[in-house]
Design an enzyme around this catalytic site. Structure first.
Site, PDB file in Angstrom:
ATOM      1  N   TYR A  54       0.842  -1.193   0.000  1.00  0.00           N
ATOM      2  CA  TYR A  54       0.000   0.000   0.000  1.00  0.00           C
ATOM      3  C   TYR A  54       0.879   1.245   0.000  1.00  0.00           C
ATOM      4  O   TYR A  54       1.659   1.477   0.927  1.00  0.00           O
ATOM      5  CB  TYR A  54      -0.941   0.027   1.201  1.00  0.00           C
ATOM      6  CG  TYR A  54      -1.939  -1.110   1.255  1.00  0.00           C
ATOM      7  CD1 TYR A  54      -2.191  -1.927   0.155  1.00  0.00           C
ATOM      8  CD2 TYR A  54      -2.643  -1.373   2.424  1.00  0.00           C
ATOM      9  CE1 TYR A  54      -3.116  -2.960   0.216  1.00  0.00           C
ATOM     10  CE2 TYR A  54      -3.570  -2.407   2.497  1.00  0.00           C
ATOM     11  CZ  TYR A  54      -3.792  -3.196   1.386  1.00  0.00           C
ATOM     12  OH  TYR A  54      -4.702  -4.231   1.462  1.00  0.00           O
ATOM     13  N   SER A 152      -4.768 -14.110   1.542  1.00  0.00           N
ATOM     14  CA  SER A 152      -5.726 -13.193   0.924  1.00  0.00           C
ATOM     15  C   SER A 152      -6.007 -13.631  -0.504  1.00  0.00           C
ATOM     16  O   SER A 152      -5.080 -13.867  -1.280  1.00  0.00           O
ATOM     17  CB  SER A 152      -5.182 -11.753   0.929  1.00  0.00           C
ATOM     18  OG  SER A 152      -6.073 -10.867   0.279  1.00  0.00           O
ATOM     19  N   TRP A 205     -12.689  -7.546   2.570  1.00  0.00           N
ATOM     20  CA  TRP A 205     -12.467  -6.176   2.124  1.00  0.00           C
ATOM     21  C   TRP A 205     -13.540  -5.803   1.110  1.00  0.00           C
ATOM     22  O   TRP A 205     -14.197  -6.665   0.537  1.00  0.00           O
ATOM     23  CB  TRP A 205     -11.066  -5.982   1.547  1.00  0.00           C
ATOM     24  CG  TRP A 205     -10.677  -6.830   0.371  1.00  0.00           C
ATOM     25  CD1 TRP A 205     -10.169  -8.093   0.391  1.00  0.00           C
ATOM     26  CD2 TRP A 205     -10.714  -6.441  -1.007  1.00  0.00           C
ATOM     27  NE1 TRP A 205      -9.890  -8.527  -0.871  1.00  0.00           N
ATOM     28  CE2 TRP A 205     -10.208  -7.535  -1.761  1.00  0.00           C
ATOM     29  CE3 TRP A 205     -11.100  -5.287  -1.687  1.00  0.00           C
ATOM     30  CZ2 TRP A 205     -10.111  -7.509  -3.165  1.00  0.00           C
ATOM     31  CZ3 TRP A 205     -11.003  -5.255  -3.072  1.00  0.00           C
ATOM     32  CH2 TRP A 205     -10.517  -6.356  -3.789  1.00  0.00           C
ATOM     33  N   SER A 206     -13.729  -4.509   0.948  1.00  0.00           N
ATOM     34  CA  SER A 206     -14.738  -3.942   0.043  1.00  0.00           C
ATOM     35  C   SER A 206     -16.167  -4.353   0.388  1.00  0.00           C
ATOM     36  O   SER A 206     -16.934  -4.737  -0.489  1.00  0.00           O
ATOM     37  CB  SER A 206     -14.427  -4.329  -1.409  1.00  0.00           C
ATOM     38  OG  SER A 206     -15.205  -3.584  -2.318  1.00  0.00           O
ATOM     39  N   LYS A 216     -24.260   6.211  -3.973  1.00  0.00           N
ATOM     40  CA  LYS A 216     -23.860   7.534  -4.477  1.00  0.00           C
ATOM     41  C   LYS A 216     -23.702   7.572  -5.994  1.00  0.00           C
ATOM     42  O   LYS A 216     -23.711   8.652  -6.586  1.00  0.00           O
ATOM     43  CB  LYS A 216     -22.580   7.993  -3.800  1.00  0.00           C
ATOM     44  CG  LYS A 216     -21.340   7.170  -4.128  1.00  0.00           C
ATOM     45  CD  LYS A 216     -20.137   7.707  -3.366  1.00  0.00           C
ATOM     46  CE  LYS A 216     -18.887   6.897  -3.596  1.00  0.00           C
ATOM     47  NZ  LYS A 216     -17.732   7.407  -2.808  1.00  0.00           N
ATOM     48  N   GLY A 285     -12.495   1.441   5.068  1.00  0.00           N
ATOM     49  CA  GLY A 285     -11.487   2.473   4.877  1.00  0.00           C
ATOM     50  C   GLY A 285     -12.167   3.823   4.990  1.00  0.00           C
ATOM     51  O   GLY A 285     -13.401   3.909   5.055  1.00  0.00           O
ATOM     52  N   GLN A 291     -16.778   9.311   8.060  1.00  0.00           N
ATOM     53  CA  GLN A 291     -17.092   8.042   7.409  1.00  0.00           C
ATOM     54  C   GLN A 291     -16.913   6.881   8.381  1.00  0.00           C
ATOM     55  O   GLN A 291     -17.692   5.931   8.383  1.00  0.00           O
ATOM     56  CB  GLN A 291     -16.197   7.855   6.182  1.00  0.00           C
ATOM     57  CG  GLN A 291     -16.480   8.832   5.051  1.00  0.00           C
ATOM     58  CD  GLN A 291     -15.455   8.724   3.926  1.00  0.00           C
ATOM     59  OE1 GLN A 291     -14.274   8.486   4.176  1.00  0.00           O
ATOM     60  NE2 GLN A 291     -15.902   8.882   2.701  1.00  0.00           N
ATOM     61  N   GLU A 294     -19.796   6.838  10.876  1.00  0.00           N
ATOM     62  CA  GLU A 294     -21.029   6.376  10.231  1.00  0.00           C
ATOM     63  C   GLU A 294     -21.016   4.862  10.058  1.00  0.00           C
ATOM     64  O   GLU A 294     -21.978   4.171  10.386  1.00  0.00           O
ATOM     65  CB  GLU A 294     -21.172   7.062   8.865  1.00  0.00           C
ATOM     66  CG  GLU A 294     -22.405   6.648   8.074  1.00  0.00           C
ATOM     67  CD  GLU A 294     -23.699   7.208   8.620  1.00  0.00           C
ATOM     68  OE1 GLU A 294     -24.759   6.773   8.149  1.00  0.00           O
ATOM     69  OE2 GLU A 294     -23.662   8.074   9.515  1.00  0.00           O
ATOM     70  N   ASN A 295     -19.909   4.321   9.557  1.00  0.00           N
ATOM     71  CA  ASN A 295     -19.882   2.905   9.189  1.00  0.00           C
ATOM     72  C   ASN A 295     -19.812   1.958  10.385  1.00  0.00           C
ATOM     73  O   ASN A 295     -20.299   0.828  10.305  1.00  0.00           O
ATOM     74  CB  ASN A 295     -18.720   2.642   8.232  1.00  0.00           C
ATOM     75  CG  ASN A 295     -18.944   3.283   6.873  1.00  0.00           C
ATOM     76  OD1 ASN A 295     -20.075   3.594   6.502  1.00  0.00           O
ATOM     77  ND2 ASN A 295     -17.871   3.486   6.120  1.00  0.00           N
TER      78      ASN A 295
END
Length: 329
Positions: A54, A152, A205-206, A216, A285, A291, A294-295
Site C-alpha cells: 500500500y 488473501s 475487504w470492500s 452515491k 477504509g 465516514q 457512520e460505518n
C-alpha cells in the site's frame, strides 16, 4: 463494538476493522489519515489492517505513527506480503523465504512494533513451493515476530493445501482476506465451506463494493466528482465492474429497505457481510473521520431473514457468485 474469534483460534478481533488501502500515504494527507485512525480508535475498533504494497510501504508507516504510544496489547495489527516493494529487485516480490523474512522485518520497523498479530500472504505464489512459504511463516512464528498467519484471495483448493502444511509445521493459520459484499459473493460456493472445515475465518475487504453500495453512483448520471470512479490512481479500475446502469438501478432498490431498517445504505452493506458467520471482520477504509463514525454503526446489527431475502430480490441478476473468479495472478 462487537468482537469475534478469528478462525479456530483464541484471537478476538473487532467486527469492523480499519484498513488503509488506497488512502494513507497516497490519497489522504497525513493529518487527515491520523484523524481517521483516531476516529477508528474512538469508535472501539481494535483491529487494523494494512500491507507493505500500500503506497509502496508508506501506508504502514502512517499507521505505525497513528498507533504509536498506545497499549500494544489492546490492538491487533495485520499486514501482508507478496506484491513487489522497494526498487523492484528480483527478490522484492513473491512468497519466497528471502522476501518473506526481509519483508516481515521491514514491516515491523515501519509499524513500530515487535510483533504482528496476523501476517498474511497477499496472494498465492505459484512460482514458489508452498512448503518454503509455510516454513518461513513457521520460523517467524517461532521467533515471536508473528502470532498468527493468514492469506488473501486464495481459492478453496489453495486454502486446503495451505492448511495441511500449517498443521504439519505447527503454524496457526486462521484467516483468509477476500473481496466480499452483497454484489460480489464468489467466496460462498467453495471458499467459505473449505474455510469452515479448516477452522479459518474471512476478514473481508470492500464490503460496500468500493462505494457502489452507498448509492452515491446513480444510473444515467455522471460519477460524483472526487469519487473513486473518477480517480485513476485510486481504484477506478477496481470499481468499474459495478458501474453499469443495471447494477446501479438495482442498488437504488436497496434504499427503502435500508430506511425501513433504520440504516444508511453503507451500514446495510456492512451489516450484510457480518451476517455470514464465517466472516470475523469487515474492513472499512476512510478518507474522512465522519465516514468511520457512520460505518461502525453496522457493528452488532442483526438483519432479519425477511430483509436478507428482500436484498437478494432487489439485487437479482447482478450478483456475481462464480467461484472461478477467486484466483490469484
Amino acid at each position: 463494538m462487537e468482537f469475534r474469534r478469528l478462525g479456530r483460534s483464541g484471537l478476538n478481533v473487532s467486527e469492523i476493522s480499519y484498513g488503509n488501502w488506497l488512502t494513507h500515504g497516497s490519497q489522504v494527507e497525513e493529518d487527515q489519515a491520523q484523524a481517521c485512525i483516531k476516529a477508528a480508535l474512538d469508535a472501539g475498533i481494535t483491529t487494523f489492517d494494512t500491507a507493505d504494497i500500500y503506497a509502496n510501504t508508506l501506508a504502514e508507516s502512517v499507521l505505525g505513527r497513528g498507533l504509536a504510544g498506545l497499549r500494544r496489547e489492546s490492538l491487533e495489527i495485520f499486514t501482508k506480503v507478496y506484491w513487489p516493494t522497494g526498487p523492484g529487485g528480483p527478490n522484492d516480490k513473491g512468497l519466497g523465504r528471502k522476501h518473506i523474512m526481509e519483508s516481515a522485518n521491514a514491516s515491523l520497523k515501519r509499524l513500530g512494533t515487535d510483533y504482528l498479530d496476523l501476517y498474511q500472504a497477499h496472494r498465492f505464489d505459484r512460482t514458489v513451493p508452498l512448503e518454503e512459504t509455510f516454513l518461513a511463516f513457521a520460523d517467524l512464528v517461532r521467533q515471536g515476530k508473528v502470532l498468527y498467519v493468514g492469506v488473501s484471495e486464495w481459492t478453496a483448493e489453495q486454502i486446503t493445501q495451505g492448511a495441511a502444511l500449517a498443521r504439519e509445521f505447527k503454524v496457526p493459520f486462521v484467516s483468509n482476506q477476500p473481496q466480499y459484499n452483497a454484489l460480489w459473493r464468489v467466496i460462498e460456493p467453495q471458499v467459505v465451506p473449505a474455510s469452515e472445515r479448516e477452522g479459518i475465518s474471512q476478514i473481508v475487504w470492500s464490503p460496500i463494493a468500493q462505494g457502489v453500495l452507498t448509492g452515491k453512483y446513480k444510473p444515467g448520471q455522471p460519477f460524483p466528482e472526487g469519487s473513486r470512479a473518477t480517480d485513476e490512481k485510486g481504484g477506478a479500475n477496481m470499481v468499474k465492474r459495478f458501474l453499469n446502469d443495471d447494477v446501479l438501478t438495482r442498488v437504488q432498490k436497496l434504499e427503502p429497505l435500508a430506511a425501513e431498517a433504520g440504516l444508511s445504505l453503507a451500514q446495510l452493506a456492512i451489516a450484510w457481510v457480518l451476517q455470514n458467520q464465517n466472516v470475523a471482520s469487515a474492513i472499512i477504509g476512510a478518507s474522512r473521520p465522519e465516514q468511520v463514525h457512520e460505518n461502525v454503526k453496522a457493528a452488532g446489527v442483526k438483519l432479519e431473514p425477511e430483509l436478507m431475502e428482500a436484498i437478494d430480490t432487489a439485487l437479482e441478476g447482478v450478483v456475481e457468485s462464480d467461484p472461478t473468479l477467486t484466483r490469484s495472478p
